[in-house]
Write a protein that holds these residues in place. Structure first.
Motif, PDB file in Angstrom:
ATOM      1  N   PHE A 163       1.213  -1.378  -0.062  1.00 39.68           N
ATOM      2  CA  PHE A 163       0.334  -0.143  -0.047  1.00 39.68           C
ATOM      3  C   PHE A 163       0.911   1.154   0.015  1.00 39.68           C
ATOM      4  O   PHE A 163       2.370   0.862   0.641  1.00 39.68           O
ATOM      5  N   GLU A 164       0.221   2.417  -0.642  1.00 39.14           N
ATOM      6  CA  GLU A 164       0.701   3.897  -0.850  1.00 39.14           C
ATOM      7  C   GLU A 164       1.044   4.289   0.652  1.00 39.14           C
ATOM      8  O   GLU A 164      -0.605   4.308   1.360  1.00 39.14           O
ATOM      9  N   ILE A 165       1.196   5.242   1.670  1.00 37.08           N
ATOM     10  CA  ILE A 165       0.889   6.235   2.912  1.00 37.08           C
ATOM     11  C   ILE A 165       0.612   7.208   2.235  1.00 37.08           C
ATOM     12  O   ILE A 165       1.417   8.372   1.839  1.00 37.08           O
ATOM     13  N   GLY A 166      -0.768   7.351   2.247  1.00 36.58           N
ATOM     14  CA  GLY A 166      -1.384   8.633   1.843  1.00 36.58           C
ATOM     15  C   GLY A 166      -1.596  10.028   2.584  1.00 36.58           C
ATOM     16  O   GLY A 166      -1.133  11.080   2.526  1.00 36.58           O
ATOM     17  N   MET A 167      -1.743   9.264   4.005  1.00 35.51           N
ATOM     18  CA  MET A 167      -1.853  10.786   4.848  1.00 35.51           C
ATOM     19  C   MET A 167      -0.958   9.903   6.374  1.00 35.51           C
ATOM     20  O   MET A 167      -1.269   8.794   6.225  1.00 35.51           O
ATOM     21  N   LEU A 168      -0.639  10.895   7.462  1.00 36.47           N
ATOM     22  CA  LEU A 168      -0.177  10.285   8.347  1.00 36.47           C
ATOM     23  C   LEU A 168      -1.347  11.480   9.796  1.00 36.47           C
ATOM     24  O   LEU A 168      -1.253  12.459   9.949  1.00 36.47           O
ATOM     25  N   CYS A 169      -2.341  11.046  10.361  1.00 35.73           N
ATOM     26  CA  CYS A 169      -3.102  11.872  11.562  1.00 35.73           C
ATOM     27  C   CYS A 169      -2.715  10.700  12.581  1.00 35.73           C
ATOM     28  O   CYS A 169      -2.444   9.995  13.161  1.00 35.73           O
ATOM     29  N   THR A 170      -2.737  12.011  13.661  1.00 32.69           N
ATOM     30  CA  THR A 170      -2.450  11.556  15.283  1.00 32.69           C
ATOM     31  C   THR A 170      -3.155  12.888  15.580  1.00 32.69           C
ATOM     32  O   THR A 170      -3.785  14.064  15.563  1.00 32.69           O
ATOM     33  N   VAL A 171      -3.715  12.347  17.218  1.00 34.60           N
ATOM     34  CA  VAL A 171      -4.536  13.061  18.148  1.00 34.60           C
ATOM     35  C   VAL A 171      -3.722  14.442  19.206  1.00 34.60           C
ATOM     36  O   VAL A 171      -4.551  15.307  18.826  1.00 34.60           O
ATOM     37  N   LEU A 172      -2.857  13.477  18.946  1.00 33.68           N
ATOM     38  CA  LEU A 172      -1.875  14.456  19.893  1.00 33.68           C
ATOM     39  C   LEU A 172      -0.413  14.451  19.443  1.00 33.68           C
ATOM     40  O   LEU A 172      -0.240  13.472  19.231  1.00 33.68           O
ATOM     41  N   ASP A 173       0.339  14.803  19.361  1.00 34.01           N
ATOM     42  CA  ASP A 173       1.888  15.725  19.311  1.00 34.01           C
ATOM     43  C   ASP A 173       2.254  15.813  20.343  1.00 34.01           C
ATOM     44  O   ASP A 173       1.886  17.447  20.548  1.00 34.01           O
ATOM     45  N   ARG A 174       2.825  15.229  20.852  1.00 37.49           N
ATOM     46  CA  ARG A 174       3.443  15.642  21.710  1.00 37.49           C
ATOM     47  C   ARG A 174       4.727  17.227  21.741  1.00 37.49           C
ATOM     48  O   ARG A 174       5.455  17.317  22.504  1.00 37.49           O
ATOM     49  N   GLU A 175       4.716  17.005  20.780  1.00 36.49           N
ATOM     50  CA  GLU A 175       5.532  18.258  20.340  1.00 36.49           C
ATOM     51  C   GLU A 175       7.294  18.243  20.905  1.00 36.49           C
ATOM     52  O   GLU A 175       7.754  19.053  21.627  1.00 36.49           O
ATOM     53  N   GLU A 176       7.468  16.646  20.891  1.00 37.61           N
ATOM     54  CA  GLU A 176       9.085  16.480  21.271  1.00 37.61           C
ATOM     55  C   GLU A 176       9.839  16.079  20.082  1.00 37.61           C
ATOM     56  O   GLU A 176      10.612  15.418  20.713  1.00 37.61           O
ATOM     57  N   GLY A 177       9.220  16.515  18.938  1.00 37.45           N
ATOM     58  CA  GLY A 177      10.475  15.711  18.173  1.00 37.45           C
ATOM     59  C   GLY A 177       9.730  14.706  17.187  1.00 37.45           C
ATOM     60  O   GLY A 177      10.608  14.568  16.022  1.00 37.45           O
ATOM     61  N   GLY A 178       8.775  14.484  16.996  1.00 36.83           N
ATOM     62  CA  GLY A 178       8.327  13.140  16.195  1.00 36.83           C
ATOM     63  C   GLY A 178       7.392  13.826  14.933  1.00 36.83           C
ATOM     64  O   GLY A 178       7.895  13.419  14.013  1.00 36.83           O
ATOM     65  N   ASN A 179       7.363  15.470  15.051  1.00 40.10           N
ATOM     66  CA  ASN A 179       7.037  15.597  13.700  1.00 40.10           C
ATOM     67  C   ASN A 179       7.921  16.185  12.759  1.00 40.10           C
ATOM     68  O   ASN A 179       7.814  15.677  11.226  1.00 40.10           O
ATOM     69  N   GLU A 180       9.152  16.605  13.227  1.00 39.66           N
ATOM     70  CA  GLU A 180       9.996  16.972  12.440  1.00 39.66           C
ATOM     71  C   GLU A 180      10.695  15.329  11.855  1.00 39.66           C
ATOM     72  O   GLU A 180      11.319  15.148  11.176  1.00 39.66           O
ATOM     73  N   ALA A 181      10.937  14.195  12.856  1.00 36.43           N
ATOM     74  CA  ALA A 181      11.701  12.502  12.445  1.00 36.43           C
ATOM     75  C   ALA A 181      10.434  11.830  11.168  1.00 36.43           C
ATOM     76  O   ALA A 181      11.360  11.931  10.017  1.00 36.43           O
ATOM     77  N   ILE A 182       9.132  12.136  11.659  1.00 33.85           N
ATOM     78  CA  ILE A 182       8.287  11.674  10.969  1.00 33.85           C
ATOM     79  C   ILE A 182       8.453  12.882   9.657  1.00 33.85           C
ATOM     80  O   ILE A 182       9.027  12.388   7.636  1.00 33.85           O
ATOM     81  N   LYS A 183       8.147  14.528   9.008  1.00 33.33           N
ATOM     82  CA  LYS A 183       8.863  15.402   8.355  1.00 33.33           C
ATOM     83  C   LYS A 183      10.811  14.632   7.524  1.00 33.33           C
ATOM     84  O   LYS A 183      10.481  14.604   6.239  1.00 33.33           O
ATOM     85  N   ALA A 184      11.354  13.770   8.189  1.00 36.21           N
ATOM     86  CA  ALA A 184      12.492  13.687   7.815  1.00 36.21           C
ATOM     87  C   ALA A 184      12.354  12.557   6.930  1.00 36.21           C
ATOM     88  O   ALA A 184      13.430  12.608   6.187  1.00 36.21           O
ATOM     89  N   ALA A 185      11.319  11.352   7.243  1.00 38.99           N
ATOM     90  CA  ALA A 185      10.869  10.424   7.110  1.00 38.99           C
ATOM     91  C   ALA A 185      10.620  10.452   5.738  1.00 38.99           C
ATOM     92  O   ALA A 185       9.850   9.604   4.624  1.00 38.99           O
ATOM     93  N   GLY A 186       9.907  11.487   5.109  1.00 33.74           N
ATOM     94  CA  GLY A 186       9.042  12.584   3.944  1.00 33.74           C
ATOM     95  C   GLY A 186       8.047  12.321   4.040  1.00 33.74           C
ATOM     96  O   GLY A 186       7.003  12.580   2.499  1.00 33.74           O
ATOM     97  N   TYR A 187       7.555  12.230   5.103  1.00 44.15           N
ATOM     98  CA  TYR A 187       5.677  12.396   5.228  1.00 44.15           C
ATOM     99  C   TYR A 187       5.352  13.838   6.001  1.00 44.15           C
ATOM    100  O   TYR A 187       6.480  14.733   6.618  1.00 44.15           O
ATOM    101  N   GLU A 188       3.980  13.786   6.068  1.00 47.96           N
ATOM    102  CA  GLU A 188       3.701  15.303   6.807  1.00 47.96           C
ATOM    103  C   GLU A 188       2.584  14.873   7.841  1.00 47.96           C
ATOM    104  O   GLU A 188       2.052  13.735   7.284  1.00 47.96           O
ATOM    105  N   LEU A 189       3.056  14.855   8.850  1.00 55.29           N
ATOM    106  CA  LEU A 189       2.149  14.668  10.143  1.00 55.29           C
ATOM    107  C   LEU A 189       0.297  15.877   9.940  1.00 55.29           C
ATOM    108  O   LEU A 189       0.707  16.343  10.380  1.00 55.29           O
ATOM    109  N   HIS A 190      -0.336  15.238  10.211  1.00 57.39           N
ATOM    110  CA  HIS A 190      -1.536  15.719  10.672  1.00 57.39           C
ATOM    111  C   HIS A 190      -1.791  15.800  11.904  1.00 57.39           C
ATOM    112  O   HIS A 190      -2.692  14.676  12.192  1.00 57.39           O
ATOM    113  N   SER A 191      -1.966  16.749  12.904  1.00 53.05           N
ATOM    114  CA  SER A 191      -2.597  16.183  14.106  1.00 53.05           C
ATOM    115  C   SER A 191      -3.727  17.166  14.514  1.00 53.05           C
ATOM    116  O   SER A 191      -4.512  17.901  14.162  1.00 53.05           O
ATOM    117  N   LEU A 192      -4.805  16.285  15.465  1.00 53.67           N
ATOM    118  CA  LEU A 192      -5.590  16.830  15.436  1.00 53.67           C
ATOM    119  C   LEU A 192      -5.486  18.035  17.339  1.00 53.67           C
ATOM    120  O   LEU A 192      -6.122  19.275  16.873  1.00 53.67           O
TER     121      LEU A 192
END
Length: 187
Positions: A146-175
């Motif tokens: 399968f292709e990854i079309g979108m990554l979504c989370t309820v909570l981004d703790r703001e502790e580096g996860g978003n940056e790691a996800i960007k470095a892997a080539g994805y965009e994180l969408h947080s509620l």
């Protein structure tokens, strides 16, 4: 939608957010803990999460299903799938196991018969700290075809996860980011 976000923030703060000294899955120490399952398994919480994730997903019509790593994502993908049907854009749900089944088909993914191989899917997560669990689940989903079309989370703790996800080539969408959650819960 803003009214739903505010109400969900209050529920999350009441049911899922705890301050104190905690050791996280990553091994990191933290001054707060977020257990999204407490809200996602609550009737109103599931309803709100399902609606808000569907609101995020509406901007990506190529997504054909929603899934995530068991156990945290199980109620999220179920709520999102049920609400998607109600909204007229049915998105089947699937679950990514932490370990292969060990018998039968020996697979990582459950719900495959409802999915179309090669199509984009959205990955849902309750909380992102380092991004490691979500990225591992993405790799398993890609390995299953399968292709990854979108990554979504309820909570981004703001502790580096978003940056790691960007470095892997994805965009994180947080509620919510942690700072947003605390601000809305207090409003």
């Amino acid at each position: 939608m803003q009214e739903m976000r505010v109400r969900l923030a209050k529920l999350l703060y009441e049911r899922s957010y705890r301050e104190g000294e905690f050791t996280l899955t990553s091994g990191r120490k933290s001054d707060f803990y977020f257990d999204g399952k407490q809200t996602a398994l609550h009737p109103e919480g599931a309803f709100l999460i399902g609606h808000l994730f569907n609101h995020l997903l509406k901007d990506n019509p190529s997504v054909t299903a929603v899934g995530g790593l068991t156990l945290g994502a199980d109620p999220l993908v179920t709520a999102t799938s049920v609400i998607s049907y109600q909204l007229g854009r049915p998105l089947p749900a699937f679950i990514v196991r932490k370990n292969p089944k060990g018998h039968g088909t020996n697979q990582y993914l459950e719900g495959l018969s409802n999915l179309q191989t090669g199509k984009p899917v959205a990955m849902l997560e309750d909380v992102v700290t380092t991004g490691g669990s979500l990225l591992t689940a993405c790799e398993r989903v890609k390995e299953a075809g399968f292709e990854i079309g979108m990554l979504c989370t309820v909570l981004d703790r703001e502790e580096g996860g978003n940056e790691a996800i960007k470095a892997a080539g994805y965009e994180l969408h947080s509620l919510f980011r942690r700072s947003e959650l605390l601000a809305l819960a207090g409003s």
